[in-house]
Design an enzyme around this catalytic site. Sequence first.
Site, PDB file in Angstrom:
ATOM      1  N   ARG A 254       0.853  -1.177   0.000  1.00  0.00           N
ATOM      2  CA  ARG A 254       0.000   0.000   0.000  1.00  0.00           C
ATOM      3  C   ARG A 254       0.894   1.233   0.000  1.00  0.00           C
ATOM      4  NH1 ARG A 254      -3.471  -2.869  -1.467  1.00  0.00           N
ATOM      5  NH2 ARG A 254      -5.497  -3.320  -0.514  1.00  0.00           N
TER       6      ARG A 254
ATOM      7  N   GLU B 126      -4.120   7.658  -4.932  1.00  0.00           N
ATOM      8  CA  GLU B 126      -4.360   6.971  -6.202  1.00  0.00           C
ATOM      9  C   GLU B 126      -5.647   7.484  -6.833  1.00  0.00           C
ATOM     10  OE1 GLU B 126      -4.179   2.759  -5.406  1.00  0.00           O
ATOM     11  OE2 GLU B 126      -2.090   2.879  -4.791  1.00  0.00           O
TER      12      GLU B 126
ATOM     13  N   HIS C  34      -1.541   0.275  -9.635  1.00  0.00           N
ATOM     14  CA  HIS C  34      -2.144  -0.658  -8.667  1.00  0.00           C
ATOM     15  C   HIS C  34      -2.794  -1.857  -9.391  1.00  0.00           C
ATOM     16  CE1 HIS C  34      -3.945  -0.884  -4.369  1.00  0.00           C
ATOM     17  NE2 HIS C  34      -3.744  -2.088  -4.868  1.00  0.00           N
TER      18      HIS C  34
HETATM   19  P1  NAP Z   1      -0.565 -11.488   4.923  1.00  0.00           P
HETATM   20  O1  NAP Z   1      -0.522 -12.929   4.554  1.00  0.00           O
HETATM   21  O2  NAP Z   1      -1.406 -11.059   6.072  1.00  0.00           O
HETATM   22  O3  NAP Z   1       0.932 -10.985   5.112  1.00  0.00           O
HETATM   23  C1  NAP Z   1       1.270  -9.783   5.712  1.00  0.00           C
HETATM   24  C2  NAP Z   1       2.594  -9.968   6.428  1.00  0.00           C
HETATM   25  O4  NAP Z   1       3.004  -8.705   6.962  1.00  0.00           O
HETATM   26  C3  NAP Z   1       2.531 -10.955   7.580  1.00  0.00           C
HETATM   27  O5  NAP Z   1       3.553 -11.896   7.429  1.00  0.00           O
HETATM   28  C4  NAP Z   1       2.754 -10.103   8.824  1.00  0.00           C
HETATM   29  O6  NAP Z   1       3.514 -10.839   9.778  1.00  0.00           O
HETATM   30  C5  NAP Z   1       3.532  -8.908   8.265  1.00  0.00           C
HETATM   31  N1  NAP Z   1       3.326  -7.689   9.062  1.00  0.00           N
HETATM   32  C6  NAP Z   1       2.161  -7.147   9.477  1.00  0.00           C
HETATM   33  N2  NAP Z   1       2.386  -6.040  10.201  1.00  0.00           N
HETATM   34  C7  NAP Z   1       3.739  -5.879  10.233  1.00  0.00           C
HETATM   35  C8  NAP Z   1       4.595  -4.929  10.829  1.00  0.00           C
HETATM   36  N3  NAP Z   1       4.112  -3.912  11.564  1.00  0.00           N
HETATM   37  N4  NAP Z   1       5.932  -5.067  10.661  1.00  0.00           N
HETATM   38  C9  NAP Z   1       6.435  -6.094   9.939  1.00  0.00           C
HETATM   39  N5  NAP Z   1       5.668  -7.042   9.359  1.00  0.00           N
HETATM   40  C10 NAP Z   1       4.333  -6.933   9.502  1.00  0.00           C
HETATM   41  O7  NAP Z   1      -1.094 -10.607   3.688  1.00  0.00           O
HETATM   42  P2  NAP Z   1      -0.881 -10.884   2.129  1.00  0.00           P
HETATM   43  O8  NAP Z   1      -2.027 -11.656   1.603  1.00  0.00           O
HETATM   44  O9  NAP Z   1       0.497 -11.378   1.904  1.00  0.00           O
HETATM   45  O10 NAP Z   1      -1.045  -9.365   1.600  1.00  0.00           O
HETATM   46  C11 NAP Z   1      -0.146  -8.355   2.046  1.00  0.00           C
HETATM   47  C12 NAP Z   1      -0.586  -6.981   1.575  1.00  0.00           C
HETATM   48  O11 NAP Z   1      -0.358  -6.833   0.192  1.00  0.00           O
HETATM   49  C13 NAP Z   1      -2.084  -6.690   1.728  1.00  0.00           C
HETATM   50  O12 NAP Z   1      -2.401  -6.240   3.035  1.00  0.00           O
HETATM   51  C14 NAP Z   1      -2.321  -5.610   0.699  1.00  0.00           C
HETATM   52  O13 NAP Z   1      -2.196  -4.336   1.280  1.00  0.00           O
HETATM   53  C15 NAP Z   1      -1.210  -5.815  -0.305  1.00  0.00           C
HETATM   54  N6  NAP Z   1      -1.701  -6.251  -1.630  1.00  0.00           N
HETATM   55  C16 NAP Z   1      -1.479  -5.432  -2.715  1.00  0.00           C
HETATM   56  C17 NAP Z   1      -1.905  -5.837  -3.954  1.00  0.00           C
HETATM   57  C18 NAP Z   1      -1.663  -4.969  -5.173  1.00  0.00           C
HETATM   58  O14 NAP Z   1      -2.496  -4.962  -6.064  1.00  0.00           O
HETATM   59  N7  NAP Z   1      -0.553  -4.279  -5.257  1.00  0.00           N
HETATM   60  C19 NAP Z   1      -2.574  -7.059  -4.133  1.00  0.00           C
HETATM   61  C20 NAP Z   1      -2.775  -7.856  -3.016  1.00  0.00           C
HETATM   62  C21 NAP Z   1      -2.335  -7.439  -1.767  1.00  0.00           C
HETATM   63  P3  NAP Z   1       3.384 -10.537  11.361  1.00  0.00           P
HETATM   64  O15 NAP Z   1       1.911 -10.544  11.663  1.00  0.00           O
HETATM   65  O16 NAP Z   1       4.162 -11.620  12.006  1.00  0.00           O
HETATM   66  O17 NAP Z   1       4.015  -9.202  11.550  1.00  0.00           O
END
Ligand code: NAP
Length: 321
Positions: free
Chosen positions: A239, A268, A287
Amino acid sequence: MQKPYIFITRALPESVVRLYRDQLNIEMWPEEQEPVPRKVLLEKSAQADGLLTMLTDSIDQELLEQTNSLGIVSNLAVGYDNIDITVAKEKQIAVTNTPDVLTDTTADLTFGLLMAAARRIVEASEFVKKGEWGPWSPLLLAGSDIHHKTIGIVGMGRIGEAVAKRAIGFDMNILYHNRSRNKETEEKLEATFTEFHELIEQSDFIVSMVPLTSETRHMFDRATFQRMKEGAIFINASRGAVVDEQALYEALVNKEIAGAGLDVFEKEPIEADHPLLQLNQVVCLPHIGSATRETRIKMMELCLDNLCRFFSDEKLLTPVK
Ligand code: NAP
């Protein structure tokens, strides 16, 4: 029994939606490109039993508090920073998202962005199309190697792991940082857990895959960019607001880092005259992380399946806890 009234905030393909019309009374905002105006969203959500929302819709306190029968918000994204989860919980409104179905697609794009930034692919394409291609020269459009370099993934969750799998194919050394260490991931991906500052200092490629939360907002700030290697390339496909864009711009123009690949921005669409867009060493995308036809349809179906389950008292497939 009356079918629940669902408002979908953007025109989705009728070929997908029609399969759900016998269970749900669906109304859709008719525009595919234009978001629903706030006033209409407020009016519709005040009457709706369920909403199917986009990441561009702000499902905030004002909206949630003026609802009457709203039971569920089904968000067409894995990130849910557009929804006030605290107020939704207080009002006992369920929230669902679309994890897993978009993981590989988003990881493909993220790794593509990394490759494009490292090998200057977009810049090189423009160079050819503009007729600037002259004689061969040894360092013409020379970029950075990807193979055998160190990638640092901040946010080693579902998508972060999928990016790491792709990095293995490039013989990369993998570092990661999360709030909590994940031993299983470390074994599976031969990834090394690293404190945030160490990861920033040691990585050739820094990839942000963290959700946007109060903790991660502007986690990539001036001090963070100053710690990066001079040749580092920063990739953000999570994000926009996890990055202080002014700090990123300064790091790039001061040559404190070598380049960036950005799929997401604080605002955006980004303004056309934004300083970051003037830099050749930045690859910018609108995005499109999960934007393949197959994946977007899976995301729509997951949202609609969650809505159907909610109204037939079945377990939600992907609730936001
Ligand atoms: P996820 O499985 O929940 O992974 C997020 C990771 O971030 C977890 O491993 C979490 O581990 C870590 N995290 C959370 N807070 C943190 C912090 N303060 N410091 C360090 N690490 C932290 O989510 P995902 O499915 O991989 O998706 C991740 C993100 O990608 C989404 O939230 C979304 O914003 C973004 N996304 C973007 C697109 C795009 O079109 N560009 C598409 C899909 C997703 P811990 O809880 O252990 O910290």
